[in-house]
Design a protein around this motif. Structure first.
Motif, PDB file in Angstrom:
ATOM      1  N   ILE A 114       8.406  30.120 -76.694  1.00  0.00           N
ATOM      2  CA  ILE A 114       7.804  29.391 -77.829  1.00  0.00           C
ATOM      3  C   ILE A 114       8.408  28.019 -77.687  1.00  0.00           C
ATOM      4  O   ILE A 114       9.654  27.929 -78.177  1.00  0.00           O
ATOM      5  N   TRP A 134      12.577  34.622 -85.362  1.00  0.00           N
ATOM      6  CA  TRP A 134      14.131  35.412 -85.066  1.00  0.00           C
ATOM      7  C   TRP A 134      14.351  35.696 -86.652  1.00  0.00           C
ATOM      8  O   TRP A 134      14.892  36.809 -86.914  1.00  0.00           O
ATOM      9  N   ARG A 174      10.246  29.044 -83.232  1.00  0.00           N
ATOM     10  CA  ARG A 174      11.069  30.253 -82.694  1.00  0.00           C
ATOM     11  C   ARG A 174      12.200  30.652 -83.709  1.00  0.00           C
ATOM     12  O   ARG A 174      12.388  31.999 -83.897  1.00  0.00           O
ATOM     13  N   TYR A 175      12.911  29.862 -84.350  1.00  0.00           N
ATOM     14  CA  TYR A 175      13.811  30.344 -85.179  1.00  0.00           C
ATOM     15  C   TYR A 175      13.200  31.061 -86.597  1.00  0.00           C
ATOM     16  O   TYR A 175      13.975  31.805 -86.993  1.00  0.00           O
ATOM     17  N   ASN A 180       7.997  25.450 -79.861  1.00  0.00           N
ATOM     18  CA  ASN A 180       8.391  25.019 -81.185  1.00  0.00           C
ATOM     19  C   ASN A 180       9.647  25.301 -81.763  1.00  0.00           C
ATOM     20  O   ASN A 180       9.652  26.966 -81.771  1.00  0.00           O
ATOM     21  N   ARG A 181      10.588  24.751 -81.885  1.00  0.00           N
ATOM     22  CA  ARG A 181      12.016  25.310 -82.295  1.00  0.00           C
ATOM     23  C   ARG A 181      11.816  25.772 -83.597  1.00  0.00           C
ATOM     24  O   ARG A 181      12.397  27.076 -83.686  1.00  0.00           O
ATOM     25  N   PRO A 195      11.526  27.651 -73.043  1.00  0.00           N
ATOM     26  CA  PRO A 195      11.590  28.891 -73.886  1.00  0.00           C
ATOM     27  C   PRO A 195       9.991  29.421 -74.213  1.00  0.00           C
ATOM     28  O   PRO A 195       9.290  28.607 -73.948  1.00  0.00           O
TER      29      PRO A 195
END
Length: 265
Positions: free
Chosen positions: A15, A25, A21-22, A17-18, A13
């Motif tokens: 970005i 969004w 990233r979320y 860092n999950r 991905p």
């Protein structure tokens, strides 16, 4: 090395860092909802506009080419504006691009060159056309000046970026022979950017050809003025005849520029 049977490749991905990233969004979606909710839409006006759009298309067909002399003269003027503005704009873009290239000029000259390019790129051609129409009056001169400014802003920036990406080894080699600044430009800089510059000139002519039909709407010459007048007189069949020829002209320009690019490459 053999991969396990259950292995499945996944793209990394953008970005890593999950949570970040979320989060981006979520913030983007919230902003989109807020932007739509805060904009004022007049639904009654939109409904009225849809009815008017149906009336326009009803009156547009069949297309009216009976005033072909007016069409031809307007298109010839648009093409003349595009040709003159492209030639003059490219000639002015070269020194502007050199001034804006940080690797071949002192820093204060670079800042001056960048300022020229940024100012030339700051406004849409229609806004620039309005200014020139107010300054020099209605007619093709305002259109030519508008597209020259537009060309300097666009092409000047790309020339500067091309110069900044050249191989410095060739520049050093020419300087080592005792060549001065202009000889260095001629024999080390220009040969490296020339192939891209030729293609860029063709592309800019294509853009100017389209723009010359648009700036005429505010009185800067070309077929755009005829188009606006036809809409004001509710001559939708004639208006759409002009639009159909503009589309044909753009397609023809695409075809010509494509052929020329193939010959160059």
């Amino acid at each position: 090395m053999t991969q396990p049977a259950h292995y499945q490749w996944r793209r990394t991905p953008f970005i890593a860092n999950r949570w970040l990233r979320y989060g981006i969004w979520l913030v983007s979606a919230a902003y989109l909802v807020w932007a739509v909710a805060t904009l004022e839409f007049d639904w009654a006006r939109i409904e009225e506009g849809m009815t008017r759009a149906v009336q326009i298309f009803d009156g547009a067909f069949p297309l009216d080419y009976s005033r072909w002399e007016l069409l031809i003269s307007g298109f010839i003027e648009s093409i003349q504006i595009a040709i003159i503005a492209t030639i003059a704009g490219i000639l002015l873009s070269i020194p502007a691009g050199i001034l804006a290239a940080r690797n071949i000029v002192p820093r204060f000259v670079y800042l001056l060159g960048r300022a020229i390019v940024i100012v030339a790129r700051s406004f849409h051609p229609v806004i620039v056309a309005i200014i020139f129409v107010k300054a020099v009056g209605f007619g093709p001169l305002a259109g030519i000046l508008t597209l020259i400014v537009y060309t300097v802003g666009f092409v000047g920036k790309l020339i500067a970026e091309s110069i900044e990406e050249i191989d410095p080894g060739q520049v050093e080699a020419i300087k080592a022979t005792g060549a001065g600044y202009f000889k260095t430009l001629t024999f080390a800089v220009f040969p490296q950017i020339m192939p891209r510059q030729v293609g860029l000139t063709i592309y800019q002519f294509d853009i100017n050809l389209r723009a010359s039909t648009i700036v005429g709407i505010v009185g800067a010459g070309g077929i755009g003025g005829t188009l606006m007048n036809s809409f004001r007189r509710y001559d939708y069949d004639f208006s759409f005849a002009i639009l159909s020829l503009i589309i044909a002209l753009v397609i023809f320009g695409e075809w010509v520029s494509g052929k020329l690019r193939k010959r160059i490459t």
